[in-house]
Design an enzyme around this catalytic site. Structure first.
Site, short mmCIF file in Angstrom:
data_model
loop_
_atom_site.label_atom_id
_atom_site.label_comp_id
_atom_site.label_asym_id
_atom_site.label_seq_id
_atom_site.Cartn_x
_atom_site.Cartn_y
_atom_site.Cartn_z
N LYS A 1 -6.67 7.87 10.08
CA LYS A 1 -8.11 7.76 10.22
C LYS A 1 -8.57 8.21 11.59
O LYS A 1 -7.88 8.01 12.60
CB LYS A 1 -8.56 6.31 10.00
CG LYS A 1 -8.91 5.98 8.56
CD LYS A 1 -9.64 4.65 8.47
CE LYS A 1 -10.07 4.36 7.05
NZ LYS A 1 -10.84 3.09 6.96
N ASP B 1 -4.62 3.22 10.66
CA ASP B 1 -5.99 2.85 11.00
C ASP B 1 -6.02 2.38 12.45
O ASP B 1 -6.04 3.20 13.37
CB ASP B 1 -6.47 1.76 10.04
CG ASP B 1 -7.97 1.55 10.09
OD1 ASP B 1 -8.60 2.02 11.05
OD2 ASP B 1 -8.52 0.92 9.17
N GLY C 1 0.77 -1.23 0.00
CA GLY C 1 0.00 0.00 0.00
C GLY C 1 0.80 1.28 0.00
O GLY C 1 0.43 2.26 -0.65
#
Length: 204
Positions: free
Chosen positions: A147, A119, A60
Site C-alpha cells: 500500500k 500496510d 490472509g
C-alpha cells in the site's frame, strides 16, 4: 427443490460481488503476476539443493502462498504462523502474540515470507525479527500488495506484486469481518458496507 422466495446459488453469489465498488486487480492479472514472482524465486534459489521454506501468516496470505508455491519450480516446504496484533482503530501497534508457531525448524534454511499486503508493516517487522532470531540462511519477503501509505515501516521486500492505493480492499485472501476472502480478484469495498471506523480494525 427450491422453496418459493429462496434465492438460487447464483443469486446469492452475486450479492457478494455487488458489495465491490471497483475491481483493482482482476483474476487473470493476479495469476500472471504470481507466476512472474514464482519464476523470479525459482531463478534466485536455483542453486539451493534443499529448496526453500515458504511461510505465510494466516489467514490472509494463505491463498497467495498456495498459488505462489505452485509456480515455484524448486523443492518447497510450506509452513504457517497465526498471530494476533493489538492496536487501536484501524492501525496495528505492532504488538504481536503468536497463536500458532512454525512446525518446521528454519535454522540454516532459505526462508521466504509470503505476505498478502504490506500496510503499516509493524506486524511484519516483528515477525521478521522473530524469524531472524532462529538463524535462517536467508530471509526474504514476497508481498502481493504494498500500500502507498505515509506511515509505513521500512521493510525490504525482495518481491512485490503490485503497488496499490490506500483504499479498503478485499478479495484473494483479504477480508472484511471474515468475508470476501474467496473473491478471485481484489476490489474496493463499498463504503456503505462498513458503518463505523472502529470496525475496520478487524478487517485485515
Amino acid at each position: 427443490m427450491r422453496e418459493k422466495g429462496e434465492a438460487s446459488y447464483d443469486e446469492k453469489a452475486r450479492t457478494v460481488h455487488n458489495d465491490i465498488a471497483e475491481v483493482l486487480f482482476a483474476e487473470d492479472v493476479l495469476a500472471q503476476r504470481v507466476e512472474e514472482i514464482g519464476a523470479a524465486i525459482t531463478r534466485d534459489y536455483a542453486d539451493v539443493e534443499e529448496g526453500i521454506v515458504l511461510i505465510s501468516v494466516l489467514r490472509g496470505a494463505a491463498i497467495f502462498m498456495a498459488d505462489l508455491a505452485r509456480k515455484i519450480e524448486l523443492p518447497v516446504e510450506m509452513d504457517y504462523m497465526a498471530v494476533s496484533s493489538y492496536g487501536s482503530g484501524a492501525k496495528s501497534s505492532g504488538v504481536v502474540r503468536i497463536l500458532k508457531d512454525l512446525s518446521s525448524q528454519i535454522e540454516g534454511r532459505h526462508v521466504v515470507v509470503a505476505e498478502d499486503i504490506l500496510d503499516s508493516g509493524l506486524t511484519l517487522t516483528y515477525l521478521l525479527k522473530n524469524l531472524a532470531s532462529r538463524r535462517p540462511a536467508s530471509l526474504e519477503v514476497a508481498t502481493l500488495l504494498r500500500k502507498k501509505t505515509l506511515a509505513q515501516a521500512k521493510i525490504d521486500c525482495k518481491y512485490v506484486g503490485f503497488e496499490c492505493p490506500d483504499l479498503f480492499i478485499v478479495g484473494y485472501g483479504l477480508d472484511y469481518a471474515e468475508r470476501y476472502r474467496n473473491l478471485p480478484y481484489i476490489g474496493v469495498l463499498k463504503p456503505e458496507i462498513y458503518q463505523h471506523a472502529d470496525s475496520i480494525a478487524s478487517a485485515h
